[in-house]
Design a protein around this motif. Sequence first.
Motif, short mmCIF file in Angstrom:
data_model
loop_
_atom_site.label_atom_id
_atom_site.label_comp_id
_atom_site.label_asym_id
_atom_site.label_seq_id
_atom_site.Cartn_x
_atom_site.Cartn_y
_atom_site.Cartn_z
N ASN A 182 33.12 5.53 -14.11
CA ASN A 182 33.04 6.94 -14.50
C ASN A 182 33.95 7.20 -15.69
O ASN A 182 34.88 6.44 -15.97
N SER A 183 33.72 8.31 -16.37
CA SER A 183 34.63 8.73 -17.43
C SER A 183 35.99 9.07 -16.82
O SER A 183 36.06 9.66 -15.75
N GLY A 184 37.05 8.66 -17.50
CA GLY A 184 38.38 9.02 -17.07
C GLY A 184 39.06 8.04 -16.15
O GLY A 184 40.21 8.24 -15.76
N VAL A 185 38.37 6.94 -15.77
CA VAL A 185 38.99 5.98 -14.83
C VAL A 185 39.94 5.01 -15.53
O VAL A 185 40.63 4.24 -14.87
N GLY A 186 39.97 5.06 -16.86
CA GLY A 186 40.94 4.25 -17.59
C GLY A 186 40.42 2.95 -18.16
O GLY A 186 41.20 2.03 -18.43
N LYS A 187 39.11 2.85 -18.41
CA LYS A 187 38.55 1.61 -18.96
C LYS A 187 39.16 1.28 -20.33
O LYS A 187 39.56 0.15 -20.58
N SER A 188 39.18 2.27 -21.19
CA SER A 188 39.67 2.02 -22.56
C SER A 188 41.14 1.62 -22.55
O SER A 188 41.56 0.74 -23.31
N SER A 189 41.94 2.25 -21.70
CA SER A 189 43.37 1.89 -21.62
C SER A 189 43.53 0.46 -21.12
O SER A 189 44.41 -0.28 -21.59
N LEU A 190 42.70 0.04 -20.18
CA LEU A 190 42.76 -1.33 -19.69
C LEU A 190 42.39 -2.33 -20.79
O LEU A 190 43.03 -3.37 -20.94
N ILE A 191 41.36 -2.00 -21.56
CA ILE A 191 40.95 -2.89 -22.65
C ILE A 191 42.05 -2.99 -23.69
O ILE A 191 42.33 -4.06 -24.23
N ASN A 192 42.71 -1.87 -23.98
CA ASN A 192 43.84 -1.90 -24.91
C ASN A 192 44.96 -2.81 -24.40
O ASN A 192 45.64 -3.49 -25.18
N ALA A 193 45.15 -2.82 -23.08
CA ALA A 193 46.17 -3.70 -22.48
C ALA A 193 45.73 -5.16 -22.50
O ALA A 193 46.56 -6.06 -22.64
N LEU A 194 44.42 -5.40 -22.37
CA LEU A 194 43.90 -6.77 -22.36
C LEU A 194 43.87 -7.38 -23.75
O LEU A 194 44.06 -8.58 -23.91
N ILE A 195 43.62 -6.54 -24.76
CA ILE A 195 43.46 -7.03 -26.13
C ILE A 195 44.43 -6.28 -27.04
O ILE A 195 44.09 -5.22 -27.58
N PRO A 196 45.62 -6.76 -27.21
CA PRO A 196 46.61 -6.09 -28.06
C PRO A 196 46.08 -5.88 -29.48
O PRO A 196 45.49 -6.78 -30.08
#
Length: 315
Positions: A182-196
């Motif tokens: 869903n929107s807002g679950v933090g996918k983009s933040s996780l990807i940012n953490a996975l790929i500096p």
Amino acid sequence: MISGRVIRNTGSSYVVKTNQGEEFPCRIKGNFRIKGIRTTNPVAVGDLVKISHASDDAYYIKEIEPRKNYIIRRASNLSKESHILAANIDQAILVASIFNPETPTTFIDRFLATSEAYSVPAIILLNKCDLWTPEIQGYALEMKQLYEGIGYPVYFSSAYNGIGIEELKTLLKNKISLFAGNSGVGKSSLINALIPGINLRTGDVSDLHHTGTHTTTFSEMIPLPEGGELIDIPGVKGFGMIEFHKEEVGHYFPEIFKKSGECKYGDCRHLGEPGCAVEKAVVDGEISPTRFASYLSIMEEVSGETGDDKYRKPF
């Protein structure tokens, strides 16, 4: 013709990466959409395709190779059309949140049932664990016990403090993985953490409705530093079922399918039939009531499609 894989879909155009590593912006011919394909996106990220260079100096997708699997859902507001989220994937990671916002268990179960139907191994990632109170953490542990008891791996994560990130990197290594939620679950933040350094845009969660804003606007396959690719897609609001038949729905709930072998009748749909072992298992606590409620909601949806007036809830 040139062979490659679709790595980006903006809705009106595609990017295909060839086997030699070159990337080409591509389009599809208008008649490509009317060859019996009832989807809003006949070409999806992950598709293996053949492209050719046309006289107008553009590249066109001419063929799609047979898919080994895909994840599909009902297209928004289009009752008879589907939308393919991704194709030819090794696993599907469902990013969910049980707080700010809460991912409904019906959404989780519908995603898992679709993964079962299309032979895609599914993993549940409960994100934002840094926000959990002791009460919420207790609920998260119950969810983990429930879904792992069925056979689905469940992990906890937080992009904010790095919990679960190294474990997630191991899960994703050398695989093509769909990242959905869903929107807002933090996918983009996780990807940012996975790929500096990738710096995907993230959105705030509404204080009033506890729902997230869409930050991913198109589907894209992203290479991972440790090897493998991650398919990031826009946040999914709902998960309507498509291409499901009511006789098969129980097959996509492993615990229901297993218990159905004890039903009195071989064609039992678990809707109030005499001697239904599944309904008894729900009453006895062997099958989760929330999982059975999700099963019923799918049965109601697909029975409505076929005009089956015999559908009825047993309780």
